[in-house]
Design an enzyme around this catalytic site. Structure first.
Site, PDB file in Angstrom:
ATOM      1  N   HIS A   1      42.321  43.507   3.787  1.00  0.00           N
ATOM      2  CA  HIS A   1      41.932  42.984   2.474  1.00  0.00           C
ATOM      3  C   HIS A   1      42.574  41.635   2.199  1.00  0.00           C
ATOM      4  CE1 HIS A   1      45.639  44.235   0.218  1.00  0.00           C
ATOM      5  NE2 HIS A   1      45.596  45.324   0.957  1.00  0.00           N
TER       6      HIS A   1
ATOM      7  N   ASP B   1      51.082  42.928   3.221  1.00  0.00           N
ATOM      8  CA  ASP B   1      50.030  43.604   2.453  1.00  0.00           C
ATOM      9  C   ASP B   1      49.136  42.563   1.771  1.00  0.00           C
ATOM     10  OD1 ASP B   1      48.556  45.596   1.213  1.00  0.00           O
ATOM     11  OD2 ASP B   1      49.991  45.885  -0.401  1.00  0.00           O
TER      12      ASP B   1
ATOM     13  N   GLU C   1      40.980  45.018  -2.917  1.00  0.00           N
ATOM     14  CA  GLU C   1      41.481  46.355  -2.592  1.00  0.00           C
ATOM     15  C   GLU C   1      42.565  46.788  -3.562  1.00  0.00           C
ATOM     16  OE1 GLU C   1      44.230  49.310  -0.827  1.00  0.00           O
ATOM     17  OE2 GLU C   1      44.674  47.250  -1.403  1.00  0.00           O
ATOM     18  N   GLU C   2      43.398  45.847  -4.000  1.00  0.00           N
ATOM     19  CA  GLU C   2      44.595  46.204  -4.741  1.00  0.00           C
ATOM     20  C   GLU C   2      44.321  46.789  -6.120  1.00  0.00           C
ATOM     21  OE1 GLU C   2      47.238  46.619  -3.468  1.00  0.00           O
ATOM     22  OE2 GLU C   2      47.795  45.103  -2.010  1.00  0.00           O
TER      23      GLU C   2
ATOM     24  N   ASP D   1      45.926  47.966   7.243  1.00  0.00           N
ATOM     25  CA  ASP D   1      46.493  47.773   5.911  1.00  0.00           C
ATOM     26  C   ASP D   1      47.777  48.578   5.774  1.00  0.00           C
ATOM     27  OD1 ASP D   1      46.906  47.058   3.294  1.00  0.00           O
ATOM     28  OD2 ASP D   1      45.443  48.457   2.461  1.00  0.00           O
TER      29      ASP D   1
ATOM     30  N   HIS E   1      54.055  45.458  -2.301  1.00  0.00           N
ATOM     31  CA  HIS E   1      53.797  45.108  -3.709  1.00  0.00           C
ATOM     32  C   HIS E   1      54.978  44.402  -4.382  1.00  0.00           C
ATOM     33  CE1 HIS E   1      50.466  48.442  -4.143  1.00  0.00           C
ATOM     34  NE2 HIS E   1      50.224  47.576  -3.174  1.00  0.00           N
TER      35      HIS E   1
END
Length: 466
Positions: free
Chosen positions: A288, A300, A334-335, A362, A433
Protein backbone atom coordinates in the site's frame (compact mmCIF):
# COMPACT_ATOMS: atom_id res chain seq x y z
CA UNK A 1 32.28 -25.37 9.14
CA UNK A 2 28.68 -25.58 7.86
CA UNK A 3 25.89 -25.19 10.41
CA UNK A 4 23.61 -28.13 11.16
CA UNK A 5 20.61 -26.09 10.03
CA UNK A 6 22.23 -25.35 6.65
CA UNK A 7 23.20 -29.02 6.20
CA UNK A 8 19.66 -30.15 6.99
CA UNK A 9 18.25 -27.74 4.40
CA UNK A 10 20.76 -28.88 1.79
CA UNK A 11 20.09 -32.57 2.47
CA UNK A 12 16.31 -32.10 2.26
CA UNK A 13 16.67 -30.27 -1.05
CA UNK A 14 19.05 -32.92 -2.42
CA UNK A 15 16.73 -35.75 -1.36
CA UNK A 16 13.80 -34.02 -3.03
CA UNK A 17 15.72 -33.79 -6.31
CA UNK A 18 16.78 -37.44 -6.22
CA UNK A 19 13.16 -38.52 -5.66
CA UNK A 20 11.93 -36.57 -8.71
CA UNK A 21 11.34 -38.13 -12.14
CA UNK A 22 13.92 -37.18 -14.81
CA UNK A 23 11.72 -34.48 -16.40
CA UNK A 24 10.90 -32.97 -13.01
CA UNK A 25 14.63 -32.93 -12.18
CA UNK A 26 15.29 -30.99 -15.38
CA UNK A 27 12.62 -28.46 -14.38
CA UNK A 28 14.06 -28.28 -10.88
CA UNK A 29 17.52 -27.50 -12.19
CA UNK A 30 16.22 -24.86 -14.59
CA UNK A 31 14.02 -23.29 -11.91
CA UNK A 32 16.85 -23.40 -9.39
CA UNK A 33 19.09 -21.55 -11.83
CA UNK A 34 16.43 -18.92 -12.51
CA UNK A 35 15.84 -18.36 -8.81
CA UNK A 36 19.57 -18.08 -8.17
CA UNK A 37 19.74 -15.45 -10.92
CA UNK A 38 16.86 -13.57 -9.32
CA UNK A 39 18.69 -13.45 -5.99
CA UNK A 40 22.02 -12.53 -7.57
CA UNK A 41 20.41 -9.60 -9.36
CA UNK A 42 18.32 -8.42 -6.41
CA UNK A 43 21.22 -8.54 -3.95
CA UNK A 44 23.57 -6.57 -6.18
CA UNK A 45 21.09 -3.91 -7.32
CA UNK A 46 20.39 -0.72 -5.39
CA UNK A 47 17.23 0.16 -7.36
CA UNK A 48 14.64 -0.84 -4.76
CA UNK A 49 16.59 0.75 -1.89
CA UNK A 50 17.02 4.02 -3.75
CA UNK A 51 13.32 3.96 -4.66
CA UNK A 52 12.55 3.61 -0.96
CA UNK A 53 14.91 6.45 -0.14
CA UNK A 54 13.10 8.77 -2.56
CA UNK A 55 9.63 7.72 -1.41
CA UNK A 56 10.41 8.24 2.27
CA UNK A 57 12.85 11.14 2.21
CA UNK A 58 11.62 13.22 -0.73
CA UNK A 59 7.89 12.53 -0.42
CA UNK A 60 7.61 11.40 3.20
CA UNK A 61 4.41 10.55 5.07
CA UNK A 62 1.55 9.78 2.67
CA UNK A 63 -1.77 9.82 4.47
CA UNK A 64 -4.72 9.36 2.10
CA UNK A 65 -6.01 12.65 0.75
CA UNK A 66 -2.77 14.53 1.43
CA UNK A 67 -0.57 16.29 -1.15
CA UNK A 68 2.15 13.74 -0.32
CA UNK A 69 -0.17 10.86 -1.21
CA UNK A 70 -0.84 12.53 -4.57
CA UNK A 71 2.90 12.95 -5.11
CA UNK A 72 3.46 9.27 -4.30
CA UNK A 73 0.92 8.26 -6.96
CA UNK A 74 2.77 10.22 -9.63
CA UNK A 75 6.11 8.87 -8.40
CA UNK A 76 4.85 5.27 -8.56
CA UNK A 77 3.53 5.78 -12.08
CA UNK A 78 6.84 7.23 -13.27
CA UNK A 79 8.95 4.49 -11.69
CA UNK A 80 6.88 1.77 -13.34
CA UNK A 81 6.85 3.53 -16.69
CA UNK A 82 10.65 3.58 -16.60
CA UNK A 83 10.58 -0.24 -16.32
CA UNK A 84 9.17 -0.46 -19.85
CA UNK A 85 6.26 -2.65 -18.80
CA UNK A 86 3.46 -3.71 -21.12
CA UNK A 87 0.94 -1.54 -19.28
CA UNK A 88 1.02 1.15 -16.60
CA UNK A 89 -2.14 2.94 -15.52
CA UNK A 90 -3.94 4.66 -12.67
CA UNK A 91 -7.20 3.41 -11.18
CA UNK A 92 -9.46 6.07 -9.67
CA UNK A 93 -10.63 5.71 -6.08
CA UNK A 94 -12.24 8.19 -3.68
CA UNK A 95 -10.46 8.19 -0.33
CA UNK A 96 -11.09 9.70 3.13
CA UNK A 97 -9.26 12.90 4.06
CA UNK A 98 -8.58 13.02 7.79
CA UNK A 99 -6.08 15.56 9.13
CA UNK A 100 -4.29 15.45 12.48
CA UNK A 101 -4.01 19.18 13.06
CA UNK A 102 -1.75 20.54 15.79
CA UNK A 103 0.62 18.29 17.70
CA UNK A 104 -1.38 16.58 20.40
CA UNK A 105 -0.99 17.36 24.08
CA UNK A 106 -1.43 14.71 26.75
CA UNK A 107 -0.90 15.27 30.44
CA UNK A 108 -1.62 13.50 33.73
CA UNK A 109 -2.93 16.20 36.05
CA UNK A 110 -4.11 16.57 39.64
CA UNK A 111 -2.08 13.56 40.73
CA UNK A 112 -1.48 13.46 44.48
CA UNK A 113 1.85 11.73 43.88
CA UNK A 114 3.39 13.58 40.91
CA UNK A 115 1.22 16.62 40.29
CA UNK A 116 1.19 17.13 36.51
CA UNK A 117 3.41 15.22 34.06
CA UNK A 118 3.35 14.99 30.28
CA UNK A 119 2.17 11.77 28.63
CA UNK A 120 2.88 11.28 24.90
CA UNK A 121 -0.31 10.70 22.89
CA UNK A 122 -1.31 10.62 19.22
CA UNK A 123 -4.82 11.01 17.88
CA UNK A 124 -6.21 7.82 16.39
CA UNK A 125 -6.97 8.05 12.70
CA UNK A 126 -10.51 9.26 12.13
CA UNK A 127 -10.86 10.67 15.63
CA UNK A 128 -12.73 13.88 16.27
CA UNK A 129 -10.88 16.67 18.07
CA UNK A 130 -11.30 17.91 21.61
CA UNK A 131 -11.73 21.54 20.68
CA UNK A 132 -9.08 24.23 21.14
CA UNK A 133 -9.30 24.23 24.93
CA UNK A 134 -8.83 20.51 25.20
CA UNK A 135 -10.57 18.04 27.49
CA UNK A 136 -9.86 17.01 31.06
CA UNK A 137 -11.65 14.32 33.04
CA UNK A 138 -11.14 11.53 35.54
CA UNK A 139 -9.86 8.23 34.15
CA UNK A 140 -11.22 4.72 34.43
CA UNK A 141 -8.90 1.89 33.38
CA UNK A 142 -10.08 -1.35 31.72
CA UNK A 143 -8.38 -4.23 29.98
CA UNK A 144 -11.37 -5.67 28.13
CA UNK A 145 -14.78 -4.80 26.76
CA UNK A 146 -16.32 -7.16 29.30
CA UNK A 147 -14.69 -5.23 32.12
CA UNK A 148 -16.01 -1.98 30.64
CA UNK A 149 -19.56 -3.35 30.45
CA UNK A 150 -19.44 -4.47 34.07
CA UNK A 151 -18.57 -0.94 35.15
CA UNK A 152 -21.74 0.37 33.52
CA UNK A 153 -22.82 3.96 32.90
CA UNK A 154 -22.66 4.84 36.59
CA UNK A 155 -18.87 4.44 36.68
CA UNK A 156 -18.06 5.53 33.12
CA UNK A 157 -20.20 8.59 32.38
CA UNK A 158 -18.21 11.79 32.11
CA UNK A 159 -14.85 10.01 32.29
CA UNK A 160 -12.01 9.11 29.94
CA UNK A 161 -11.85 5.35 29.40
CA UNK A 162 -8.29 4.04 29.37
CA UNK A 163 -7.98 0.74 27.47
CA UNK A 164 -4.78 -0.82 28.78
CA UNK A 165 -4.66 -4.38 27.46
CA UNK A 166 -1.01 -5.11 26.50
CA UNK A 167 0.29 -7.50 23.86
CA UNK A 168 0.41 -11.12 24.95
CA UNK A 169 4.15 -11.61 24.65
CA UNK A 170 3.91 -15.38 24.93
CA UNK A 171 3.04 -15.36 21.21
CA UNK A 172 6.16 -16.03 19.18
CA UNK A 173 4.55 -14.38 16.16
CA UNK A 174 3.93 -10.76 17.11
CA UNK A 175 1.16 -10.48 14.52
CA UNK A 176 -0.86 -12.81 16.75
CA UNK A 177 -0.21 -10.55 19.74
CA UNK A 178 -1.31 -7.53 17.71
CA UNK A 179 -4.52 -9.29 16.68
CA UNK A 180 -5.26 -10.00 20.34
CA UNK A 181 -5.03 -6.34 21.35
CA UNK A 182 -6.08 -4.20 18.39
CA UNK A 183 -9.85 -4.51 18.86
CA UNK A 184 -9.68 -1.98 21.72
CA UNK A 185 -8.26 0.59 19.28
CA UNK A 186 -10.87 -0.03 16.60
CA UNK A 187 -13.94 -0.49 18.78
CA UNK A 188 -12.99 1.24 22.03
CA UNK A 189 -14.43 4.71 21.32
CA UNK A 190 -17.87 3.37 20.38
CA UNK A 191 -18.07 1.02 23.37
CA UNK A 192 -17.00 3.80 25.75
CA UNK A 193 -19.31 6.41 24.23
CA UNK A 194 -22.32 4.11 24.65
CA UNK A 195 -21.71 4.28 28.40
CA UNK A 196 -21.32 8.06 28.47
CA UNK A 197 -17.52 8.43 28.34
CA UNK A 198 -16.16 11.75 27.07
CA UNK A 199 -12.86 10.46 25.69
CA UNK A 200 -10.69 7.39 25.15
CA UNK A 201 -7.03 6.53 25.66
CA UNK A 202 -5.72 3.30 24.13
CA UNK A 203 -2.41 1.67 25.01
CA UNK A 204 -0.16 1.79 21.93
CA UNK A 205 -0.10 -1.35 19.80
CA UNK A 206 3.45 -2.53 20.45
CA UNK A 207 5.20 -5.18 22.52
CA UNK A 208 7.99 -2.71 23.30
CA UNK A 209 8.16 -0.18 26.14
CA UNK A 210 8.56 3.23 24.51
CA UNK A 211 7.78 6.91 24.83
CA UNK A 212 6.52 6.87 21.23
CA UNK A 213 2.74 6.70 20.68
CA UNK A 214 1.48 4.40 17.90
CA UNK A 215 -1.44 5.77 15.94
CA UNK A 216 -3.87 3.67 13.88
CA UNK A 217 -7.41 3.75 12.65
CA UNK A 218 -10.48 3.79 14.84
CA UNK A 219 -14.12 3.82 13.84
CA UNK A 220 -17.38 5.39 14.89
CA UNK A 221 -20.95 4.12 14.68
CA UNK A 222 -24.00 5.91 13.36
CA UNK A 223 -26.15 7.17 16.21
CA UNK A 224 -23.36 6.96 18.81
CA UNK A 225 -21.67 10.14 20.04
CA UNK A 226 -18.21 10.62 18.56
CA UNK A 227 -15.68 11.13 21.33
CA UNK A 228 -11.96 11.98 21.02
CA UNK A 229 -9.66 8.96 20.96
CA UNK A 230 -5.87 8.85 21.29
CA UNK A 231 -3.10 6.30 21.59
CA UNK A 232 -0.86 6.71 24.62
CA UNK A 233 2.75 5.47 24.62
CA UNK A 234 3.39 2.21 26.47
CA UNK A 235 5.67 3.86 29.04
CA UNK A 236 3.03 6.52 29.74
CA UNK A 237 0.36 3.82 29.91
CA UNK A 238 2.38 1.99 32.56
CA UNK A 239 2.84 5.21 34.52
CA UNK A 240 -0.84 6.15 34.31
CA UNK A 241 -1.92 2.67 35.40
CA UNK A 242 0.46 2.74 38.37
CA UNK A 243 -0.73 6.18 39.51
CA UNK A 244 -4.41 5.21 39.20
CA UNK A 245 -3.91 2.40 41.72
CA UNK A 246 -3.03 4.92 44.45
CA UNK A 247 -5.02 7.87 43.15
CA UNK A 248 -8.18 6.83 41.26
CA UNK A 249 -9.42 10.44 41.20
CA UNK A 250 -6.55 11.88 39.16
CA UNK A 251 -7.41 13.50 35.84
CA UNK A 252 -6.03 13.40 32.34
CA UNK A 253 -5.86 16.37 29.97
CA UNK A 254 -5.85 15.84 26.21
CA UNK A 255 -5.90 18.35 23.38
CA UNK A 256 -6.36 17.31 19.74
CA UNK A 257 -7.47 19.38 16.74
CA UNK A 258 -8.01 16.52 14.29
CA UNK A 259 -10.91 16.61 11.83
CA UNK A 260 -12.32 14.79 8.82
CA UNK A 261 -12.60 16.73 5.56
CA UNK A 262 -14.52 15.77 2.37
CA UNK A 263 -13.30 12.74 0.41
CA UNK A 264 -10.55 13.24 -2.17
CA UNK A 265 -9.93 11.64 -5.57
CA UNK A 266 -6.84 9.42 -5.54
CA UNK A 267 -5.54 6.35 -7.39
CA UNK A 268 -4.21 2.84 -7.24
CA UNK A 269 -1.07 2.61 -9.40
CA UNK A 270 -0.89 -0.50 -11.59
CA UNK A 271 1.79 -1.93 -13.87
CA UNK A 272 1.91 -5.33 -15.55
CA UNK A 273 3.76 -7.74 -17.78
CA UNK A 274 1.42 -9.75 -20.01
CA UNK A 275 1.65 -13.53 -19.86
CA UNK A 276 3.00 -15.26 -22.94
CA UNK A 277 0.81 -18.40 -22.74
CA UNK A 278 -2.08 -17.70 -20.36
CA UNK A 279 -2.41 -13.91 -20.14
CA UNK A 280 -5.94 -14.22 -18.74
CA UNK A 281 -4.48 -15.72 -15.54
CA UNK A 282 -3.39 -12.81 -13.34
CA UNK A 283 -0.84 -12.89 -10.51
CA UNK A 284 -0.93 -9.75 -8.37
CA UNK A 285 1.91 -8.57 -6.18
CA UNK A 286 1.38 -5.45 -4.13
CA UNK A 287 1.74 -3.18 -1.12
CA UNK A 288 0.00 0.00 0.00
CA UNK A 289 1.22 3.40 -1.13
CA UNK A 290 -0.38 5.39 1.67
CA UNK A 291 1.04 5.61 5.17
CA UNK A 292 0.27 7.27 8.47
CA UNK A 293 1.33 10.88 8.82
CA UNK A 294 3.70 10.69 11.79
CA UNK A 295 6.85 9.21 10.23
CA UNK A 296 7.97 8.28 6.73
CA UNK A 297 6.02 5.05 6.24
CA UNK A 298 9.20 3.07 5.53
CA UNK A 299 8.38 -0.39 6.89
CA UNK A 300 4.65 0.32 6.65
CA UNK A 301 4.49 0.06 3.73
CA UNK A 302 7.23 1.67 1.70
CA UNK A 303 9.15 -1.60 1.63
CA UNK A 304 6.11 -3.49 0.32
CA UNK A 305 5.65 -0.94 -2.46
CA UNK A 306 9.24 -1.01 -3.69
CA UNK A 307 9.48 -4.80 -3.33
CA UNK A 308 6.40 -5.20 -5.53
CA UNK A 309 7.88 -2.98 -8.23
CA UNK A 310 11.19 -4.80 -7.87
CA UNK A 311 9.47 -8.07 -8.83
CA UNK A 312 8.66 -6.56 -12.22
CA UNK A 313 12.10 -4.99 -12.60
CA UNK A 314 13.79 -8.34 -11.93
CA UNK A 315 11.68 -10.09 -14.55
CA UNK A 316 12.42 -7.41 -17.13
CA UNK A 317 16.12 -7.21 -16.30
CA UNK A 318 16.60 -10.99 -16.40
CA UNK A 319 14.53 -11.48 -19.53
CA UNK A 320 12.01 -13.69 -17.73
CA UNK A 321 8.86 -13.87 -19.83
CA UNK A 322 6.10 -15.07 -17.49
CA UNK A 323 3.55 -17.49 -18.89
CA UNK A 324 0.84 -15.76 -16.86
CA UNK A 325 0.24 -12.04 -16.43
CA UNK A 326 2.15 -10.48 -13.53
CA UNK A 327 0.65 -7.27 -12.17
CA UNK A 328 2.03 -4.96 -9.49
CA UNK A 329 -0.58 -2.91 -7.63
CA UNK A 330 0.31 -0.01 -5.35
CA UNK A 331 -2.88 0.25 -3.31
CA UNK A 332 -4.14 3.54 -1.91
CA UNK A 333 -5.84 3.95 1.48
CA UNK A 334 -5.08 0.72 3.30
CA UNK A 335 -4.47 2.53 6.57
CA UNK A 336 -7.79 4.27 7.15
CA UNK A 337 -10.38 2.87 4.81
CA UNK A 338 -9.16 0.04 2.53
CA UNK A 339 -10.81 1.85 -0.35
CA UNK A 340 -8.03 1.03 -2.82
CA UNK A 341 -8.23 -2.71 -2.21
CA UNK A 342 -12.01 -2.69 -2.42
CA UNK A 343 -12.04 -0.62 -5.60
CA UNK A 344 -9.49 -2.92 -7.23
CA UNK A 345 -11.59 -6.00 -6.40
CA UNK A 346 -14.77 -4.27 -7.54
CA UNK A 347 -13.31 -3.40 -10.95
CA UNK A 348 -11.73 -6.84 -11.32
CA UNK A 349 -15.12 -8.44 -10.73
CA UNK A 350 -16.87 -6.08 -13.17
CA UNK A 351 -14.29 -6.94 -15.85
CA UNK A 352 -14.55 -10.65 -15.15
CA UNK A 353 -10.82 -10.89 -14.52
CA UNK A 354 -9.40 -14.20 -13.36
CA UNK A 355 -6.88 -13.92 -10.54
CA UNK A 356 -4.77 -16.98 -9.98
CA UNK A 357 -2.99 -15.56 -6.93
CA UNK A 358 -2.33 -12.31 -5.08
CA UNK A 359 0.74 -11.70 -2.92
CA UNK A 360 0.86 -8.82 -0.45
CA UNK A 361 3.89 -7.41 1.34
CA UNK A 362 2.71 -5.41 4.35
CA UNK A 363 4.66 -6.71 7.33
CA UNK A 364 7.86 -4.72 7.06
CA UNK A 365 11.13 -5.10 5.19
CA UNK A 366 12.75 -7.53 7.60
CA UNK A 367 14.48 -10.88 6.98
CA UNK A 368 12.18 -13.17 4.93
CA UNK A 369 10.77 -16.26 6.64
CA UNK A 370 8.14 -17.54 4.21
CA UNK A 371 4.56 -17.09 3.04
CA UNK A 372 1.11 -17.56 4.54
CA UNK A 373 -1.84 -18.71 2.45
CA UNK A 374 -5.55 -18.08 2.54
CA UNK A 375 -6.57 -20.86 0.20
CA UNK A 376 -7.27 -24.54 -0.26
CA UNK A 377 -5.29 -27.54 0.93
CA UNK A 378 -4.44 -28.32 -2.69
CA UNK A 379 -3.02 -24.84 -3.18
CA UNK A 380 -0.99 -25.13 0.01
CA UNK A 381 0.39 -28.48 -1.08
CA UNK A 382 1.51 -26.96 -4.38
CA UNK A 383 3.28 -24.10 -2.58
CA UNK A 384 4.93 -26.51 -0.16
CA UNK A 385 6.14 -28.65 -3.07
CA UNK A 386 8.34 -25.69 -4.00
CA UNK A 387 10.06 -25.59 -0.60
CA UNK A 388 13.19 -27.35 -1.92
CA UNK A 389 13.63 -24.39 -4.28
CA UNK A 390 12.82 -21.71 -1.69
CA UNK A 391 14.25 -23.11 1.56
CA UNK A 392 17.91 -22.49 0.62
CA UNK A 393 17.03 -18.78 0.72
CA UNK A 394 15.47 -18.89 4.18
CA UNK A 395 11.84 -19.30 3.05
CA UNK A 396 10.96 -22.23 5.30
CA UNK A 397 7.61 -21.19 6.75
CA UNK A 398 4.85 -21.91 4.25
CA UNK A 399 1.45 -22.60 5.75
CA UNK A 400 -2.11 -21.42 6.16
CA UNK A 401 -2.57 -17.88 7.46
CA UNK A 402 -3.57 -14.33 6.63
CA UNK A 403 -3.06 -13.12 3.06
CA UNK A 404 -3.35 -9.36 3.40
CA UNK A 405 -5.79 -6.49 3.89
CA UNK A 406 -5.59 -5.02 0.38
CA UNK A 407 -5.92 -8.35 -1.43
CA UNK A 408 -8.60 -9.58 0.98
CA UNK A 409 -11.52 -8.16 -1.07
CA UNK A 410 -10.54 -10.53 -3.92
CA UNK A 411 -11.61 -13.48 -1.78
CA UNK A 412 -14.49 -15.33 -3.38
CA UNK A 413 -13.65 -14.19 -6.89
CA UNK A 414 -12.90 -17.64 -8.24
CA UNK A 415 -10.29 -19.85 -6.68
CA UNK A 416 -7.79 -17.07 -6.02
CA UNK A 417 -4.95 -17.85 -3.59
CA UNK A 418 -4.32 -14.97 -1.19
CA UNK A 419 -0.69 -15.04 -0.08
CA UNK A 420 1.01 -12.93 2.57
CA UNK A 421 4.76 -12.36 2.40
CA UNK A 422 6.06 -13.09 5.90
CA UNK A 423 9.31 -11.54 7.12
CA UNK A 424 10.59 -11.91 10.67
CA UNK A 425 8.01 -10.16 12.85
CA UNK A 426 9.95 -9.39 16.03
CA UNK A 427 10.81 -5.74 15.31
CA UNK A 428 7.83 -4.69 13.23
CA UNK A 429 5.72 -3.32 16.06
CA UNK A 430 8.62 -1.23 17.35
CA UNK A 431 7.98 1.05 14.36
CA UNK A 432 4.41 0.34 13.23
CA UNK A 433 2.33 3.56 12.86
CA UNK A 434 4.93 5.78 14.53
CA UNK A 435 7.16 8.78 13.96
CA UNK A 436 10.20 6.46 14.03
CA UNK A 437 9.12 4.41 10.98
CA UNK A 438 11.82 5.99 8.85
CA UNK A 439 14.15 5.03 6.01
CA UNK A 440 17.06 4.56 8.41
CA UNK A 441 15.25 1.66 10.13
CA UNK A 442 15.24 -0.46 6.94
CA UNK A 443 18.17 -2.79 6.28
CA UNK A 444 18.92 -2.79 2.55
CA UNK A 445 19.92 -6.45 2.33
CA UNK A 446 16.93 -7.72 4.31
CA UNK A 447 14.59 -5.77 2.04
CA UNK A 448 16.34 -7.05 -1.10
CA UNK A 449 16.06 -10.63 0.13
CA UNK A 450 12.33 -10.10 0.53
CA UNK A 451 11.95 -8.76 -3.00
CA UNK A 452 13.90 -11.72 -4.38
CA UNK A 453 11.75 -14.18 -2.44
CA UNK A 454 8.56 -12.60 -3.73
CA UNK A 455 9.90 -12.59 -7.29
CA UNK A 456 10.87 -16.26 -7.00
CA UNK A 457 7.38 -17.27 -5.90
CA UNK A 458 5.81 -15.14 -8.63
CA UNK A 459 8.07 -16.85 -11.18
CA UNK A 460 6.99 -20.32 -10.00
CA UNK A 461 3.33 -19.33 -10.01
CA UNK A 462 3.67 -17.94 -13.52
CA UNK A 463 5.33 -21.11 -14.75
CA UNK A 464 3.14 -23.73 -13.12
CA UNK A 465 -0.01 -22.06 -11.77
CA UNK A 466 -1.88 -23.61 -8.86
Amino acid sequence: MLSKKYLRTALVAAAAVVAMPAMAQQNYKADSTTIKNIYNNALTSFDSYENLRYLTKQIGARLSGSPQAAAAVEWGRQVMEELDLDTVYLQEVMVPHWVRGDKEVGRIINSKLVGAIDAPIAALGGSVGTGDKGLSAEVVEVKSFEELEKLGKKNVKGKIVFFNRPFDNTHVQTMSAYSGAVDQRGGGPVAAAKLGAVGVLVRSMTNDYQDVPHTGSTRYEEGVTKIPAAAISTNAAEKLSSLLKDDPNLKFYMRMTSETLPDVLSYNVIGEIKGTERPEDIIVVGGHLDSWDLGEGAHDDGTGVVQSMEVLRLMKDLGIKPKRTVRAVLFMNEENGLRGGRKYAEIAKAKGEKHLAAIESDAGGFTPRGFSLEGSEAQLKKLQNWKPLLAPYGLHDIGHGHGGADIGPLKGQGNVALIGFRPDSQRYFDYHHTAIDTFEQVNRREMQLGAAGMASLVYLLSEYGL
